[in-house]
Design an enzyme around this catalytic site. Structure first.
Site, mmCIF file in Angstrom:
data_model
loop_
_atom_site.group_PDB
_atom_site.id
_atom_site.type_symbol
_atom_site.label_atom_id
_atom_site.label_comp_id
_atom_site.label_asym_id
_atom_site.label_seq_id
_atom_site.Cartn_x
_atom_site.Cartn_y
_atom_site.Cartn_z
ATOM 1 N N ARG A 99 38.639 45.255 38.733
ATOM 2 C CA ARG A 99 39.404 45.478 39.971
ATOM 3 C C ARG A 99 39.886 46.915 39.908
ATOM 4 N NH1 ARG A 99 43.990 41.950 43.083
ATOM 5 N NH2 ARG A 99 42.053 40.891 43.633
ATOM 6 N N HIS A 126 35.779 43.096 48.823
ATOM 7 C CA HIS A 126 36.330 42.014 47.988
ATOM 8 C C HIS A 126 35.381 40.806 48.084
ATOM 9 C CE1 HIS A 126 39.054 39.774 45.656
ATOM 10 N NE2 HIS A 126 40.064 39.624 46.485
ATOM 11 N N GLN A 129 36.236 37.023 47.085
ATOM 12 C CA GLN A 129 37.127 36.355 48.031
ATOM 13 C C GLN A 129 36.340 35.720 49.172
ATOM 14 O OE1 GLN A 129 40.686 36.111 48.029
ATOM 15 N NE2 GLN A 129 40.144 34.607 49.593
ATOM 16 N N ASP A 217 45.018 39.637 56.947
ATOM 17 C CA ASP A 217 45.360 40.102 55.602
ATOM 18 C C ASP A 217 46.589 40.990 55.742
ATOM 19 O OD1 ASP A 217 45.270 40.764 52.898
ATOM 20 O OD2 ASP A 217 43.472 42.024 53.044
ATOM 21 N N CYS A 255 43.482 35.693 52.519
ATOM 22 C CA CYS A 255 43.125 35.772 51.101
ATOM 23 C C CYS A 255 44.350 35.624 50.202
ATOM 24 C CB CYS A 255 42.406 37.084 50.811
ATOM 25 S SG CYS A 255 43.403 38.561 51.110
ATOM 26 N N ARG A 283 38.771 29.985 44.992
ATOM 27 C CA ARG A 283 38.524 31.164 44.165
ATOM 28 C C ARG A 283 38.081 30.727 42.768
ATOM 29 N NH1 ARG A 283 40.646 36.126 45.207
ATOM 30 N NH2 ARG A 283 39.160 36.719 43.593
HETATM 31 N N1 NVA Z 1 43.522 43.945 51.244
HETATM 32 C C1 NVA Z 1 44.340 43.519 50.139
HETATM 33 C C2 NVA Z 1 43.756 42.319 49.486
HETATM 34 C C3 NVA Z 1 44.566 41.761 48.365
HETATM 35 C C4 NVA Z 1 43.903 40.589 47.699
HETATM 36 C C5 NVA Z 1 44.478 44.669 49.153
HETATM 37 O O1 NVA Z 1 43.478 45.335 48.864
HETATM 38 O O2 NVA Z 1 45.595 44.912 48.687
HETATM 39 N N1 CP Z 2 43.254 37.194 47.067
HETATM 40 C C1 CP Z 2 43.383 37.889 45.927
HETATM 41 O O1 CP Z 2 42.458 38.558 45.462
HETATM 42 O O2 CP Z 2 44.591 37.751 45.316
HETATM 43 P P1 CP Z 2 45.112 38.533 44.042
HETATM 44 O O3 CP Z 2 45.402 39.956 44.466
HETATM 45 O O4 CP Z 2 46.375 37.801 43.671
HETATM 46 O O5 CP Z 2 44.069 38.489 42.973
#
Ligand code: NVA
Ligand code: CP
Length: 298
Positions: A99, A126, A129, A217, A255, A283
């Site tokens: 990540r 992502h 997800q 989101d 998500c 997930r």
């Molecule tokens: N769009 C959000 C998703 C978190 C799972 C982010 O990138 O922070």
């Molecule tokens: N939806 C998701 O990826 O959540 P986290 O940021 O908690 O991993």
């Protein structure tokens, strides 16, 4: 055989993604531990709850183990290159999840690794997800092909993976976002070139009629904290009046983490359309499907 990375949905054909979902469904229904003794390293350069826990629990349920690496505690956060990190980790573990912020880091990791690399979120996409989201939609409503999904909010990383999925799973994707927060033109062009119907607009109400699923989101994604998007995104809040414009049996997805009272109100996330907890649970099952596929274990 080439290494089975899981980087972005647009690297796949629909049949392979369907195979991964079928593996996930089978593991959900029947269990099984096809990865005994395998090791997964997880690199986190951003926070996580669901991704971390679902990969960790999933890997253990499959019979393997997990090592979590954060930038603050590891040498890649202190000057060692991503490529060198990949070369070393590949000697210790069987797969790497990352990540990170810039997709180029994930690409550098995958290019140097000799084990599969999995995208656990970047600034741009992502994919894990959206695999869970497709699984969740289909558990509740049957095949997603031919259905209509409305995205209301920031045209962000999660939105991009939804657009790619529309091309590969055959559903219509509508995106309602402010003009300067529209999804990447390149992602939209790619999906349209595959024959997908991608409808862009700046008014969620106008695009809601006939939607089978509404997705949103956070207004401020990780790494995009500068400025104030709240006023800009308030018209895209998913509330009861927006849901009332959609099909009566439409689903609501997010998500998570949710910011209640911002992108979604309690009445929707806790209401009858919402499947967000099933989505979060999936997930786990989808990570297991992805891990088993990457390691060619089923
Ligand atoms: N769009 C959000 C998703 C978190 C799972 C982010 O990138 O922070
Ligand atoms: N939806 C998701 O990826 O959540 P986290 O940021 O908690 O991993």
């Amino acid at each position: 055989m080439s290494i089975r990375h899981f980087l972005d949905l647009d690297r796949f054909d629909g049949a392979t993604l369907r195979t991964i979902l079928d593996i996930a469904k089978d593991l959900k229904a029947n269990g099984g531990a096809p990865l005994p003794g395998k090791q997964l390293a997880m690199i986190f350069e951003k926070p996580s709850t669901r991704t971390r826990v679902s990969f960790e629990v999933g890997m253990r349920q499959l019979g393997g183990n997990v090592i979590v690496l954060t930038a603050a505690e590891c040498q890649f956060g202190h000057g060692e290159t991503i490529g060198d990190t990949a070369r070393v980790l590949s000697r210790f573990v069987d797969a790497i999840m990352i990540r990170t912020d810039f997709p180029s880091k994930m690409e550098e990791l995958a290019a140097a690794a000799t084990v599969p690399v999995i995208n656990g979120l970047t600034h741009e996409t992502h994919p894990c997800q959206i695999m869970a989201d497709i699984m969740t939609f289909e558990e509740h409503r049957g095949p997603i092909a031919g259905k209509t999904v409305l995205w209301s909010g920031d045209g962000n990383n999660v939105c991009h993976s939804w657009i790619q999925a529309a091309a590969l799973f055959g559903f219509e994707m509508r995106i309602a976002s402010p003009a300067d927060l529209q999804p990447s033109a390149a992602v939209v062009e790619w999906a349209r070139a595959q024959g997908a119907t991608i409808v862009l607009g700046d008014n969620a109400q106008d695009l809601a009629k006939g939607a089978d699923c509404v997705v949103t989101d956070c207004w401020v994604s990780m790494g995009f904290e500068e400025g104030d998007r709240h006023a800009q995104l308030r018209p895209y809040q998913v509330n009861e009046s927006l849901m009332a414009l959609t099909n009566p049996d439409s689903l609501f997805m997010h998500c998570l983490p949710a910011h209640r009272g911002e992108e979604v109100v309690n009445e929707v996330i806790d209401g009858p359309h919402s499947v967000v907890w099933d989505e979060a649970e999936n997930r786990l099952h989808v990570q297991k499907g992805i891990l088993a596929w990457c390691l060619n274990a089923v």
